[in-house]
Design a protein around this motif. Structure first.
Motif, mmCIF file in Angstrom:
data_model
loop_
_atom_site.group_PDB
_atom_site.id
_atom_site.type_symbol
_atom_site.label_atom_id
_atom_site.label_comp_id
_atom_site.label_asym_id
_atom_site.label_seq_id
_atom_site.Cartn_x
_atom_site.Cartn_y
_atom_site.Cartn_z
ATOM 1 N N GLN A 73 0.805 -1.219 0.000
ATOM 2 C CA GLN A 73 0.000 0.000 0.000
ATOM 3 C C GLN A 73 0.842 1.276 0.000
ATOM 4 O O GLN A 73 1.779 1.418 0.771
ATOM 5 N N VAL A 74 0.428 2.209 -0.883
ATOM 6 C CA VAL A 74 0.977 3.555 -0.916
ATOM 7 C C VAL A 74 -0.207 4.507 -0.919
ATOM 8 O O VAL A 74 -1.117 4.377 -1.740
ATOM 9 N N VAL A 75 -0.201 5.465 0.023
ATOM 10 C CA VAL A 75 -1.277 6.436 0.129
ATOM 11 C C VAL A 75 -0.684 7.832 -0.027
ATOM 12 O O VAL A 75 0.344 8.146 0.570
ATOM 13 N N THR A 99 0.274 8.345 -15.199
ATOM 14 C CA THR A 99 -0.752 9.173 -14.559
ATOM 15 C C THR A 99 -1.744 8.272 -13.835
ATOM 16 O O THR A 99 -2.347 7.390 -14.434
ATOM 17 N N VAL A 100 -1.870 8.499 -12.534
ATOM 18 C CA VAL A 100 -2.769 7.669 -11.728
ATOM 19 C C VAL A 100 -3.989 8.449 -11.228
ATOM 20 O O VAL A 100 -5.010 7.856 -10.912
ATOM 21 N N THR A 101 -3.877 9.775 -11.146
ATOM 22 C CA THR A 101 -4.993 10.595 -10.674
ATOM 23 C C THR A 101 -4.925 11.972 -11.306
ATOM 24 O O THR A 101 -3.845 12.555 -11.431
ATOM 25 N N HIS A 102 -6.086 12.461 -11.672
ATOM 26 C CA HIS A 102 -6.246 13.855 -12.081
ATOM 27 C C HIS A 102 -7.496 14.340 -11.368
ATOM 28 O O HIS A 102 -8.583 13.833 -11.612
ATOM 29 N N TYR A 103 -7.330 15.302 -10.463
ATOM 30 C CA TYR A 103 -8.438 15.724 -9.614
ATOM 31 C C TYR A 103 -8.722 17.204 -9.804
ATOM 32 O O TYR A 103 -7.826 18.040 -9.699
ATOM 33 N N LEU A 121 -5.713 11.690 -1.565
ATOM 34 C CA LEU A 121 -5.726 11.927 -3.002
ATOM 35 C C LEU A 121 -5.657 10.636 -3.808
ATOM 36 O O LEU A 121 -6.327 10.491 -4.825
ATOM 37 N N HIS A 122 -4.872 9.681 -3.320
ATOM 38 C CA HIS A 122 -4.703 8.445 -4.088
ATOM 39 C C HIS A 122 -4.235 7.322 -3.163
ATOM 40 O O HIS A 122 -3.468 7.538 -2.232
ATOM 41 N N SER A 163 3.140 6.282 3.405
ATOM 42 C CA SER A 163 2.255 7.442 3.335
ATOM 43 C C SER A 163 3.068 8.630 2.861
ATOM 44 O O SER A 163 4.135 8.934 3.421
ATOM 45 N N LEU A 164 2.554 9.303 1.838
ATOM 46 C CA LEU A 164 3.219 10.463 1.273
ATOM 47 C C LEU A 164 2.286 11.663 1.393
ATOM 48 O O LEU A 164 1.064 11.526 1.275
ATOM 49 N N GLU A 165 2.863 12.839 1.617
ATOM 50 C CA GLU A 165 2.050 14.048 1.712
ATOM 51 C C GLU A 165 2.524 15.078 0.711
ATOM 52 O O GLU A 165 3.711 15.393 0.635
ATOM 53 N N LEU A 166 1.579 15.601 -0.034
ATOM 54 C CA LEU A 166 1.820 16.747 -0.895
ATOM 55 C C LEU A 166 1.277 17.959 -0.159
ATOM 56 O O LEU A 166 0.158 17.921 0.351
#
Length: 184
Positions: A73-75, A99-103, A121-122, A163-166
């Protein structure tokens, strides 16, 4: 045989009165029982609703655990600061150049982020090893100019979840937004 006709109407009237009282009391009991039954049914429905909501939550957690086990898992989360120097319109997210997400954001969602909200986000499954996350932020920058900025992060995926944060933060020193990607 002599009949007493005088007492018959009195007895008949008395019997009719008793029957009507019995019918009225039965209707009152039925109405009372009906109200109690309705309250009981309403309470049972409320209890069932609560159980269904709890079951739905448990199923959602189980589904996430099955679809995205912690070993793969990667969030990715998104957070924002005040937003003086940047008004977010959309985010495009790439993992390993895919590309995995475009929001695209609404005004309410932006306001929630400004108030300290954090968006998931993903969520994805990734194999162990080195991976690269790239995020493109599109919106209005200082002086209402079109802004498209990117940030990237190379991270190592192990057997544990990642877990990654933008984050988008205002820099009053530079008077422009700063875009960061960090591993939590």
């Amino acid at each position: 045989m002599k009949f007493q006709f005088k007492t018959l109407p009195v007895n008949f009237a008395f019997i009719c009165l008793l029957i009507s009282m019995n019918v009225n009391s039965q209707e009152t009991l039925n109405t009372t029982n009906s109200n109690l039954d309705e309250q009981t049914v309403t309470q049972q429905l409320q209890a069932l609703r609560k159980e269904v909501i709890a079951l739905n939550r448990d199923l959602f957690v189980l589904e996430e655990d099955l679809l995205f086990p912690s070993s793969t898992q990667v969030v990715v989360y998104l957070s924002m600061d005040v937003g003086t120097y940047f008004n977010l319109d959309s985010v495009e997210l790439k993992l390993d150049d895919k590309t995995v997400t475009h929001y695209l954001y609404t005004e309410k969602q932006i306001q929630a982020l400004y108030k300290g909200g954090v968006q998931k986000l993903h969520i994805d499954n990734l194999g162990q090893g080195e991976h690269e996350l790239t995020a493109f932020f599109i919106g209005k920058g200082p002086e209402n100019r079109e802004y498209k900025r990117a940030t990237s992060l190379t991270f190592s995926k192990t057997a544990e979840s990642v877990s990654l944060e933008l984050s988008i933060e205002d820099s009053s020193v530079k008077q422009q937004p700063i875009f960061k990607a960090v591993e939590l």
